[in-house]
Design a protein around this motif. Structure first.
Motif, PDB file in Angstrom:
ATOM      1  N   MET A  32      45.654  21.867  36.146  1.00  0.00           N
ATOM      2  CA  MET A  32      46.421  20.681  36.505  1.00  0.00           C
ATOM      3  C   MET A  32      47.907  21.002  36.556  1.00  0.00           C
ATOM      4  O   MET A  32      48.420  21.808  35.769  1.00  0.00           O
ATOM      5  N   ASN A  33      48.593  20.356  37.488  1.00  0.00           N
ATOM      6  CA  ASN A  33      50.007  20.642  37.756  1.00  0.00           C
ATOM      7  C   ASN A  33      50.887  19.797  36.827  1.00  0.00           C
ATOM      8  O   ASN A  33      51.389  18.744  37.220  1.00  0.00           O
ATOM      9  N   LEU A  34      51.066  20.281  35.594  1.00  0.00           N
ATOM     10  CA  LEU A  34      51.802  19.556  34.562  1.00  0.00           C
ATOM     11  C   LEU A  34      52.927  20.429  34.005  1.00  0.00           C
ATOM     12  O   LEU A  34      52.946  21.645  34.217  1.00  0.00           O
ATOM     13  N   SER A  41      56.064  32.782  23.263  1.00  0.00           N
ATOM     14  CA  SER A  41      56.206  33.476  24.545  1.00  0.00           C
ATOM     15  C   SER A  41      55.337  32.880  25.643  1.00  0.00           C
ATOM     16  O   SER A  41      55.229  33.464  26.723  1.00  0.00           O
ATOM     17  N   SER A  42      54.693  31.756  25.388  1.00  0.00           N
ATOM     18  CA  SER A  42      53.797  31.204  26.408  1.00  0.00           C
ATOM     19  C   SER A  42      53.741  29.689  26.300  1.00  0.00           C
ATOM     20  O   SER A  42      54.299  29.085  25.394  1.00  0.00           O
ATOM     21  N   ARG A  43      53.038  29.092  27.250  1.00  0.00           N
ATOM     22  CA  ARG A  43      52.884  27.639  27.295  1.00  0.00           C
ATOM     23  C   ARG A  43      51.511  27.235  26.756  1.00  0.00           C
ATOM     24  O   ARG A  43      50.580  28.037  26.727  1.00  0.00           O
ATOM     25  N   GLU A  44      51.419  25.962  26.406  1.00  0.00           N
ATOM     26  CA  GLU A  44      50.151  25.479  25.858  1.00  0.00           C
ATOM     27  C   GLU A  44      49.966  23.993  26.119  1.00  0.00           C
ATOM     28  O   GLU A  44      50.893  23.198  25.992  1.00  0.00           O
ATOM     29  N   THR A 280      39.300  18.968  30.670  1.00  0.00           N
ATOM     30  CA  THR A 280      38.923  20.025  29.735  1.00  0.00           C
ATOM     31  C   THR A 280      40.099  20.931  29.382  1.00  0.00           C
ATOM     32  O   THR A 280      41.157  20.899  30.013  1.00  0.00           O
ATOM     33  N   SER A 281      39.847  21.784  28.387  1.00  0.00           N
ATOM     34  CA  SER A 281      40.746  22.898  28.079  1.00  0.00           C
ATOM     35  C   SER A 281      40.363  24.095  28.944  1.00  0.00           C
ATOM     36  O   SER A 281      39.180  24.352  29.179  1.00  0.00           O
ATOM     37  N   LEU A 282      41.362  24.826  29.418  1.00  0.00           N
ATOM     38  CA  LEU A 282      41.168  26.077  30.145  1.00  0.00           C
ATOM     39  C   LEU A 282      41.914  27.177  29.420  1.00  0.00           C
ATOM     40  O   LEU A 282      42.957  26.939  28.806  1.00  0.00           O
ATOM     41  N   SER A 283      41.417  28.403  29.498  1.00  0.00           N
ATOM     42  CA  SER A 283      41.969  29.493  28.696  1.00  0.00           C
ATOM     43  C   SER A 283      42.662  30.550  29.545  1.00  0.00           C
ATOM     44  O   SER A 283      42.134  30.987  30.575  1.00  0.00           O
ATOM     45  N   ASN A 289      46.113  33.400  21.475  1.00  0.00           N
ATOM     46  CA  ASN A 289      44.829  32.733  21.706  1.00  0.00           C
ATOM     47  C   ASN A 289      44.988  31.329  22.250  1.00  0.00           C
ATOM     48  O   ASN A 289      44.102  30.811  22.936  1.00  0.00           O
ATOM     49  N   PHE A 290      46.120  30.695  21.925  1.00  0.00           N
ATOM     50  CA  PHE A 290      46.298  29.299  22.310  1.00  0.00           C
ATOM     51  C   PHE A 290      47.148  29.139  23.573  1.00  0.00           C
ATOM     52  O   PHE A 290      47.719  28.075  23.808  1.00  0.00           O
ATOM     53  N   GLU A 291      47.221  30.178  24.395  1.00  0.00           N
ATOM     54  CA  GLU A 291      47.825  30.049  25.721  1.00  0.00           C
ATOM     55  C   GLU A 291      46.785  29.379  26.618  1.00  0.00           C
ATOM     56  O   GLU A 291      45.864  30.019  27.127  1.00  0.00           O
ATOM     57  N   ARG A 292      46.941  28.085  26.803  1.00  0.00           N
ATOM     58  CA  ARG A 292      45.881  27.291  27.428  1.00  0.00           C
ATOM     59  C   ARG A 292      46.458  26.292  28.427  1.00  0.00           C
ATOM     60  O   ARG A 292      47.645  26.003  28.422  1.00  0.00           O
ATOM     61  N   ARG A 293      45.578  25.760  29.257  1.00  0.00           N
ATOM     62  CA  ARG A 293      45.932  24.781  30.270  1.00  0.00           C
ATOM     63  C   ARG A 293      44.883  23.675  30.284  1.00  0.00           C
ATOM     64  O   ARG A 293      43.905  23.718  29.542  1.00  0.00           O
ATOM     65  N   LEU A 294      45.069  22.700  31.173  1.00  0.00           N
ATOM     66  CA  LEU A 294      44.127  21.603  31.322  1.00  0.00           C
ATOM     67  C   LEU A 294      43.468  21.648  32.702  1.00  0.00           C
ATOM     68  O   LEU A 294      44.111  22.008  33.691  1.00  0.00           O
ATOM     69  N   GLY A 295      42.205  21.274  32.739  1.00  0.00           N
ATOM     70  CA  GLY A 295      41.468  21.202  33.994  1.00  0.00           C
ATOM     71  C   GLY A 295      40.781  19.855  34.131  1.00  0.00           C
ATOM     72  O   GLY A 295      40.392  19.238  33.131  1.00  0.00           O
ATOM     73  N   LEU A 296      40.624  19.401  35.362  1.00  0.00           N
ATOM     74  CA  LEU A 296      39.987  18.116  35.655  1.00  0.00           C
ATOM     75  C   LEU A 296      38.848  18.363  36.637  1.00  0.00           C
ATOM     76  O   LEU A 296      39.062  18.909  37.722  1.00  0.00           O
TER      77      LEU A 296
END
Length: 571
Positions: A32-34, A41-44, A280-283, A289-296
């Motif tokens: 998702m474009n958020l 060092s990363s986004r979550e 959902t969560s995406l990896s 380990n917690f560098e993650r994104r969201l999916g629809l």
């Protein structure tokens, strides 16, 4: 005076153009474009909860500094908040009448928060703490008005997923009831590990309750949020407190392949038309380990009440419908194919460990990086001659070596150029003055673009001393040519010493870009899928013991999809 009129007229034209483009946008593309928040060092963002409130969709996620709302699930507005414990993990959210309640995960007794105006940062704390600590909470209100709280996040046998009923003050009125225990010996997808290989309990977590035609569907995630094999399964019952029965078609939300994997710890909701969605969560998991994104993803129940999530081509452009749709007869996949996979590419510069082709390999765990973040760095790809229409692009910025803190934004300013011959170029996207932090920027073109070459150019220095870098530059559209041959011959070898695993193998077709292995517990319910590129086999590690499965294989390339008709049953 004349110059003022000219400027005003130009501004009006630009506003009209922008409004027209936005009005025509009807698709999105995962992730998702958020504006994903920085940590180290990363986004979550992960562990989503989504609700409807006063005609808007509200989306909450772990440690995001705020939350989002949208009227159409396409254009998301961000609400930064200081009145919620928003930097904690895995919130539970529910709307009851005109009030929204929020509860964050905590290893200590904590408060529920509430508001009647979630469009602003205006949350208040309830007077009394809960008498127990909860992790991965989720609220559910039944048709009779009763409210329940589910929670659980552990790999320990002593910490199952539980539920209590709440009173009118959002306090427990019953003792906790155990809903779901660990069972990795039977259910392969619950075994911890990237390939479910450790033999240890996964983390059973993230419960979510959905009621459908009088049946209660208690969904939960396993095995670990950092893995592409992270998924959601489901138990059902005739009561919100059970007893619950495991559904052997689990996991029903599963995405270990494609550009980005993982489809666990999720929320299932209905849109304003009654269509079901699973967020959902995406990896990514490369810089923690917690560098993650969201999916629809679209979801549905079939006529027998089987819950499914549509993850095949789930990170390709997907339609947001404008009315009620019939999932048995209609698909929300646009049919726009990926045109840029493994194509010839070049760049202004690159770092040795981050080569150009890593931006076109359909793998979010690799990326291209220029040597600098300076204005003028660029990345270009040459598409096939048979491309007839470019419908959309997705630019997945990688933030390589960006030194940013949680309050930072990394706003990329860029242009996208298109060319027929590689010599004469036209700007098709101009975000030189971009003011939006969008690291997975997705652009659906109002009119299809005809081009053989696509180039993205950095027009401002990257913030935080980062490098101009891209996980993948993904180009979607239509291309002439033959679809790949049908996969008529393949074999499935189930490991009878460990029937939670099976090897699916076929012969590579030179005309195919990739394959989708579909399987399920009935010949007409091949609802689970795994997408791969350039492989002739898939090792499945998340099957259930004592369950027979049916398999088929689809092949695809830039020209389209050839659905497999042969099915194999394996006991």
């Amino acid at each position: 005076m004349m110059n003022k009129y000219i400027v005003a007229f130009a501004s009006v034209l630009m506003l009209l153009f922008t409004a027209e483009a936005r009005a025509q946008q009807r698709t999105f593309c995962n992730p998702m474009n958020l504006n994903y928040r920085f940590w180290s060092s990363s986004r979550e963002a992960a562990d989503p909860a989504m609700i409807m409130y006063k005609g808007n969709y509200f989306l909450f996620a772990s440690r995001s500094g705020g939350y989002w709302y949208s009227v159409d699930m396409l254009d998301w507005k961000y609400v930064r908040t200081e009145t919620l414990p928003i930097l904690k993990y895995a919130p539970g959210v529910i709307a009851i009448n005109d009030t929204v309640y929020y509860l964050a995960s905590s290893r200590m007794k904590d408060y529920i928060y509430y508001t009647t105006n979630p469009f602003e940062d205006d949350w208040k704390r309830m007077d009394k703490k809960l008498p127990m600590d909860v992790w991965d909470p989720q609220f559910f209100q039944d048709d009779d008005g009763k409210v329940y709280l589910y929670w659980g996040c552990s790999n320990k046998e002593t910490e199952p997923i539980r539920v209590v009923e709440l009173d009118e003050n959002m306090q427990p009125k019953t003792e906790p009831v155990i809903c779901i225990r660990h069972n990795p010996d039977e259910y392969g997808w619950e075994v911890f590990g990237a390939k479910n290989e450790t033999g240890e309990n996964g983390y059973n977590e993230g419960p979510w309750m959905t009621k459908y035609k009088g049946k209660y569907y208690l969904q939960y995630a396993s095995n670990g949020t950092e893995f592409k094999t992270y998924a959601d399964g489901v138990y059902t019952a005739d009561s919100p407190i059970g007893p619950f029965k495991y559904e052997t078609y689990s996991p029903f939300s599963y995405k270990p392949g494609g550009f980005i994997g993982g489809a666990g710890h999720s929320a299932t909701i209905q849109d304003r038309y009654g269509n079901y969605w699973h967020v959902t969560s995406l990896s990514i998991g490369m810089r923690g380990n917690f560098e993650r994104r969201l999916g629809l993803f679209p979801a549905s129940f079939d006529k027998e009440g089987v819950l499914r999530t549509y993850t095949a081509f789930g990170d390709y452009p997907t339609i947001i419908p404008s009315g009620k749709m019939n999932p048995k007869k209609e698909s929300l996949f646009t049919g726009w194919m990926l045109l840029s996979y493994n194509k010839k590419a070049s760049a202004s510069s690159f770092l040795e460990q981050y080569p150009v082709m890593d931006a076109f390999d359909e793998n979010v765990k690799t990326w291209w990086s220029a040597k600098t973040g300076n204005k003028g760095e660029w990345l270009s790809v040459e598409l096939d001659d048979k491309v007839t229409a470019i419908k959309a692009i997705q630019i997945n910025f990688a933030d390589h070596e960006a030194l940013l803190n949680p309050d930072s934004t990394n706003i990329y300013a860029y242009r996208v150029w298109a060319s027929i011959d590689g010599k004469n170029w036209e700007v098709v996207v101009d975000k030189s003055n971009n003011a939006r932090d969008a690291c997975h920027d997705y652009i659906e073109f109002a009119k299809p673009v005809k081009a053989k070459y696509i180039k993205i150019e950095n027009v401002k220095d990257v913030p935080g001393d980062g490098k101009f870098s891209v996980f993948d530059l993904r180009i979607f559209g239509m291309q002439k040519g033959k679809k790949p041959k049908k996969i008529n011959e393949f074999e499935v070898k189930r490991d009878y010493d460990n029937s939670r695993k099976a090897l699916v193998k076929w012969t590579l077709d030179d005309s195919a870009t990739g394959y989708v292995v579909n399987y399920g517990t009935a010949s007409d319910k091949l609802y689970t899928s795994v997408m791969v590129y350039g492989q002739d086999s898939v090792q499945l590690t998340g099957l259930n013991k004592r369950v027979s499965y049916y398999f088929s294989i689809d092949a695809f390339n830039e020209a389209g999809i050839t659905n497999g008709t042969k099915k194999i049953e394996v006991e």
